[in-house]
Scaffold this motif. Sequence first.
Motif, PDB file in Angstrom:
ATOM      1  N   SER A 174      -5.627   7.190   5.808  1.00 21.48           N
ATOM      2  CA  SER A 174      -6.070   6.173   6.755  1.00 21.48           C
ATOM      3  C   SER A 174      -7.339   5.465   6.282  1.00 21.48           C
ATOM      4  N   TYR A 200       0.850  -1.193   0.000  1.00 18.84           N
ATOM      5  CA  TYR A 200       0.000   0.000   0.000  1.00 18.84           C
ATOM      6  C   TYR A 200       0.885   1.242   0.000  1.00 18.84           C
ATOM      7  N   GLN A 214      -5.974   2.764   4.371  1.00 19.72           N
ATOM      8  CA  GLN A 214      -5.315   1.827   5.278  1.00 19.72           C
ATOM      9  C   GLN A 214      -6.342   0.914   5.954  1.00 19.72           C
TER      10      GLN A 214
END
Lengths: 322, 444
Positions: free
Chosen positions: B434, B239, B437
């Motif tokens: 995030s 990622y 994530q």
Amino acid sequence: MKTAERVASEPQAQPASPVRPRNRFRRFLSLVDLKASPYLLVSPYFILFLIFGAFPLGFTLWVSLHDWQLAGDKEWIGLDNYQFLLTNERFRMTVVNTIGMFVLATVPQLLLALMVANALNKRFRGRLLIRLGVLIPMVTSVVAVAIVFSQIYGTKYGMVNWFLGNFGVDPIDWRKTSLASWVAISSMVDWRWTGYNAIIYLAAMQAIPRVLYEAATVDGASSRRQFWHITVPQLKPVIIFTVFISTIGGLTLFAEPMMFNSGRLDGGTTGQFQTVAMYIVQAFRERNNYGLAAAAAWLLFALIVVIALANYLVVNRIRESR
Amino acid sequence: MISKAARRTKLRWLVGVAAIALLAPACGGDDDSSSGSSSDEPVTLTVNVFGGDGFGYDNLVKQYEQQHPNITVDYNVVTDDYDNEYRPQLIQQLDAGSGAGDVVAIEEQGVGQMMSMDDAWVDLSDYGLDSRESDYPAWKWDLGHTNDGKLAGLGTDVGGMAMCYRTDLFKQAGLPTNRDQVAAMWQDWDGFTQTAQKFVDSGVDSAFIDSPNQIYNIRLVQEAGNGDGTSYFDRDNNYILADSPAVKTAFDYVLQLNDMGAIGKFQNWTDEWNVAMEAGGFATMGCPAWMAGVIESTSGKQNAGNWDMAPVPGVSGNWGGSWLAVPAQSDHPEEAAALADFLTQPSSQLAAYKAISVFPSAPEAQQNPAVADSKNAYFNDAPVGQIISDSITSFQPVYYGELHSAVRAAVEDVLYGVVEGTYSDDEAWDAFVSAGQEVVDTSG
């Protein structure tokens, strides 16, 4: 005379008779009939329940203990999925959202249903039509309701904002904040379910003995007093039932918030109206993580049990507070 | 009639699946002995696609059956809901090892996920189909390969990208409405920014662009294509969103336009978006080839001539498009590969375009006058064929990871949050990183 003779003679004849084994077989059959046939008769339900109820429950538990990827590895990881969820902020948010919408939808809904039922319990012209009328929202499809309400709650082209605009209120972005979106979604739930609960309450109210009210009237109790001190306590078992049903329905809320966001599972830009049920479906459908989805489903089940018990304890105090 | 037909299709599909499931063990034995020679034994091939109109293969299938008397093609439009029905179903079938068709369609959304399942697909180069490379633009060809580099999918259609704009709103704002002038005005992104500024300054009560996500994606794939060809994941599926210069540039551009007040709050496919499209709630929107039909049916006759179409800034872009692949579980991989080859030929793509207007991915088919000279009457006779072809030819390949679609959905939510005002500019980037994530974490 002849009959009596035969009756009398039969027991004597029996010991020597060759009929005896057949008789025993018969007795066995009647025993089976007595002891086993009830189980046999209820078995279709339980066999179906085993296949479609118990097995999926158990299998979900099994899956939840694995790192179970669709098209990937299936590896035993014990309670890791649960640990992840219990420490995950997003999941905690979905729990808060779910409980928030549940409270916001259910409390006014049941109170309103009680009021409506009380009003419908009076004698007036055309009451049958009105009583049927409150049930009409029930016959519409959940998704249709959600689609129509989603349009009504449009930000720029929605009816609610247009109406509020007539009074100089600035347009509300119904999907932006938690509170606004919860109110909008709760209103969909209430529109659909208030009538249903009202009819249940109404049916129970009609079973309350008239003499109680007559006695109260003679004692000079106002109708409001009668409502809170006779009607509500008498309805206790029914109220417990509706609270249970609403708890289960409210905590598994799915279609309304999903359709409110045009069929997306993310529940708004920050997940401000993502429910636990949506989180579960998102986990296995969009992310192919069956293990996580299964664990979340079991946590939702636990949540429902806890809240249903808490509700039961609260509602159970109705009579005592009298 | 439509629903009845759809139900029948579904039923036929179910029966087909059941038949395959029943026949599978029996065929397995046969196959080993006859796999060397593709003889005259009767073979039934199931082709599963999606979409409201399917892939436009009805006539092609008949033609193929005539040419190959031993082959029966069971062509099914499984559902029109790719993302919620077709894709999960196909993954389940691939995972279970049975139930998928002999030839299946894969859409751009989720192609990264499908191509990460290396073992699920037949290597089409085993049947000589690597010769097809010259038929395709490089990116379309590359995306049809699994992570291991196996050739698994042959391209069918593409979406391309144009910029649709409202001439009536442009006129109100004092902007030129002629499409050549408009194209010249936003040749590059600075030009687009300046146009947005002029529109906002004019005080017209509409958003300049409908929503953040398309403009973001057009910018992103251009930047990524000019860079190292990655966006959210590198080629080892790490990622890397937070470190991707292409993502940051596209993200900052959205913030810039939003600070100007140029971006509307009309999330794609919502009711508000539909109403705004008709009522003139926004002046521009990204427009793949198939979007022209969406705009026409949503905006309605009363807006005929109000919409026009120009190239996007930087010209290149794509949204949508599919591939045909052969699952490894197929009992007739050789015949299935031959059928996939036939259905994706430039001439077949042209036939599909004529049937249901899906834009061909093969340059040869795009150059055919039927496509290249096509104009759209609803959009003031805009040369759609030319604009879309240009956007595809200049498109640079971008790598999609397995989780690309899921991450994309999550981070685009943050962009909408920025436009809604949920995030300030300072918070937005952290929330953006995030959100992606979170997808990586919950995908195990």
